[in-house]
Motif scaffolding. Structure first.
Motif, PDB file in Angstrom:
ATOM      1  N   LYS A   6       0.831  -1.199   0.000  1.00 55.03           N
ATOM      2  CA  LYS A   6       0.000   0.000   0.000  1.00 55.03           C
ATOM      3  C   LYS A   6       0.871   1.256   0.000  1.00 55.03           C
ATOM      4  O   LYS A   6       0.593   2.228  -0.721  1.00 55.03           O
ATOM      5  CB  LYS A   6      -0.910  -0.015   1.226  1.00 55.03           C
ATOM      6  CG  LYS A   6      -1.930   1.116   1.227  1.00 55.03           C
ATOM      7  CD  LYS A   6      -2.886   0.979   2.397  1.00 55.03           C
ATOM      8  CE  LYS A   6      -3.923   2.089   2.373  1.00 55.03           C
ATOM      9  NZ  LYS A   6      -4.876   1.962   3.504  1.00 55.03           N
ATOM     10  N   GLN A   7       1.935   1.237   0.787  1.00 53.14           N
ATOM     11  CA  GLN A   7       2.855   2.374   0.842  1.00 53.14           C
ATOM     12  C   GLN A   7       3.532   2.591  -0.510  1.00 53.14           C
ATOM     13  O   GLN A   7       3.708   3.731  -0.963  1.00 53.14           O
ATOM     14  CB  GLN A   7       3.914   2.132   1.925  1.00 53.14           C
ATOM     15  CG  GLN A   7       4.967   3.242   2.052  1.00 53.14           C
ATOM     16  CD  GLN A   7       4.341   4.549   2.492  1.00 53.14           C
ATOM     17  OE1 GLN A   7       3.447   4.556   3.338  1.00 53.14           O
ATOM     18  NE2 GLN A   7       4.804   5.652   1.914  1.00 53.14           N
ATOM     19  N   GLU A   8       3.879   1.480  -1.172  1.00 49.27           N
ATOM     20  CA  GLU A   8       4.520   1.582  -2.485  1.00 49.27           C
ATOM     21  C   GLU A   8       3.570   2.200  -3.506  1.00 49.27           C
ATOM     22  O   GLU A   8       3.973   3.037  -4.323  1.00 49.27           O
ATOM     23  CB  GLU A   8       4.957   0.185  -2.949  1.00 49.27           C
ATOM     24  CG  GLU A   8       5.806   0.180  -4.211  1.00 49.27           C
ATOM     25  CD  GLU A   8       6.357  -1.190  -4.521  1.00 49.27           C
ATOM     26  OE1 GLU A   8       5.911  -1.777  -5.522  1.00 49.27           O
ATOM     27  OE2 GLU A   8       7.213  -1.671  -3.752  1.00 49.27           O
ATOM     28  N   MET A   9       2.298   1.820  -3.456  1.00 52.04           N
ATOM     29  CA  MET A   9       1.307   2.388  -4.364  1.00 52.04           C
ATOM     30  C   MET A   9       1.129   3.885  -4.115  1.00 52.04           C
ATOM     31  O   MET A   9       1.005   4.673  -5.055  1.00 52.04           O
ATOM     32  CB  MET A   9      -0.042   1.669  -4.199  1.00 52.04           C
ATOM     33  CG  MET A   9      -0.087   0.284  -4.806  1.00 52.04           C
ATOM     34  SD  MET A   9      -1.739  -0.461  -4.712  1.00 52.04           S
ATOM     35  CE  MET A   9      -2.678   0.688  -5.715  1.00 52.04           C
ATOM     36  N   GLN A  10       1.128   4.277  -2.850  1.00 50.81           N
ATOM     37  CA  GLN A  10       0.994   5.692  -2.516  1.00 50.81           C
ATOM     38  C   GLN A  10       2.204   6.479  -3.010  1.00 50.81           C
ATOM     39  O   GLN A  10       2.074   7.596  -3.525  1.00 50.81           O
ATOM     40  CB  GLN A  10       0.826   5.854  -0.999  1.00 50.81           C
ATOM     41  CG  GLN A  10      -0.508   5.349  -0.483  1.00 50.81           C
ATOM     42  CD  GLN A  10      -0.602   5.422   1.040  1.00 50.81           C
ATOM     43  OE1 GLN A  10       0.415   5.473   1.746  1.00 50.81           O
ATOM     44  NE2 GLN A  10      -1.820   5.410   1.551  1.00 50.81           N
TER      45      GLN A  10
END
Length: 299
Positions: A6-10
């Protein structure tokens, strides 16, 4: 989805939000779309490796990174351009011809800071001068932001921008901004090329027209600027005498202004754009270097 994914997508989403801005800065500094994409890609790698939780202003971080990378790359590129065969012109940005006449506001956002005339003229500035001028005058960075970005004092940045602006104002050709007139001349010039009519070509141009053509030593082009409608017309007639039967002219928007692409079958033969003054073409830019035409597809 786990927390890391999720952090990578953000992280990616934040970068994509500012990608066009980063590309715009890089292209204006380098005058090359392909080099600008390389710089943006390198900025993305650095962005992915950074701790973005500590970055308060992602846009400022990305513009700073792209600007510094662009300045470094431009220093290297300028050494190559000193041995370039014939005039060096920026790599054109092409899109389909506008279906409706652009408003003055549209033309400012589309053309003024990416026009072939301005980018060609910016080659006279040193890399840091070019970056400082563009960031301040085109992207509204204040002197404090420039100082932090370039590692100079505000006074030094103010002096750099002032010097660059003066050189730009002295050398930048003054063009009319009537979009309908520009489109009319584009169509007239295109028709003259298609019919190989030398008088029709001359009728489109001012007597003191200046013609720049970039072949990079890989395609037929004038090795020096040509001055005067008669000389420019004779140059085009010389090319057109050897033109293949499958030559086609397609209207296009070239660096934000009406222009056209010449195709030889499915291959791009040339991209042309120009500035107008007093109802006639006063400056003409033709890109023939195949290395700078690879991004143009069939419009």
């Amino acid at each position: 989805m786990n927390g890391a994914a999720k952090q990578e997508m953000q992280t990616d989403a934040i970068f994509e939000r500012h990608r066009s801005r980063a590309f715009g800065v890089a292209y204006r500094i380098l005058g090359s779309a392909s080099d600008a994409e390389d710089v943006v890609q390198e900025a993305w790698f650095r962005w992915r490796g950074a701790d973005i939780s500590t970055i308060r202003n992602p846009e400022a971080w990305l513009v700073t990174t792209v600007t510094r990378l662009g300045i470094d790359q431009l220093r290297t590129a300028r050494a190559r351009r000193e041995t370039y065969v014939g005039p060096w012109l920026p790599e054109p940005l092409i899109s389909a011809a506008l279906e409706t006449e652009a408003t003055p506001e549209d033309r400012l956002s589309l053309a003024d800071d990416i026009s072939m005339a301005l980018l060609h003229m910016l080659e006279r500035l040193a890399p840091e001068e070019r970056a400082a001028f563009l960031l301040h005058d085109a992207f509204d960075y204040d002197y404090g932001e420039l100082a932090a970005l370039l590692g100079k004092s505000e006074a030094a940045c103010r002096q750099t921008v002032s010097r660059a602006r003066k050189r730009v104002q002295e050398a930048h050709p003054r063009f009319d901004t009537n979009a309908r007139e520009h489109l009319r001349l584009t169509n007239a010039f295109s028709a003259a090329i298609t019919s190989a009519d030398p008088q029709a070509l001359i009728d489109c141009m001012s007597e003191d027209v200046v013609f720049y053509s970039d072949g990079g030593g890989k395609a037929i082009a004038a090795l020096n600027p040509l001055y005067g409608a008669d000389r420019v017309s004779r140059f085009f007639m010389g090319i057109l005498k050897k033109r293949p039967e499958n030559l086609a002219v397609t209207p296009a928007t070239v660096n934000g202004l009406p222009g056209f692409i010449i195709y030889e079958g499915d291959l791009v033969h040339a991209a042309l754009s120009f500035g107008i003054s007093n109802g006639l073409i006063s400056t003409l830019y033709m890109m023939r270097n195949p290395d700078k035409l690879t991004r143009i597809g069939r419009l």
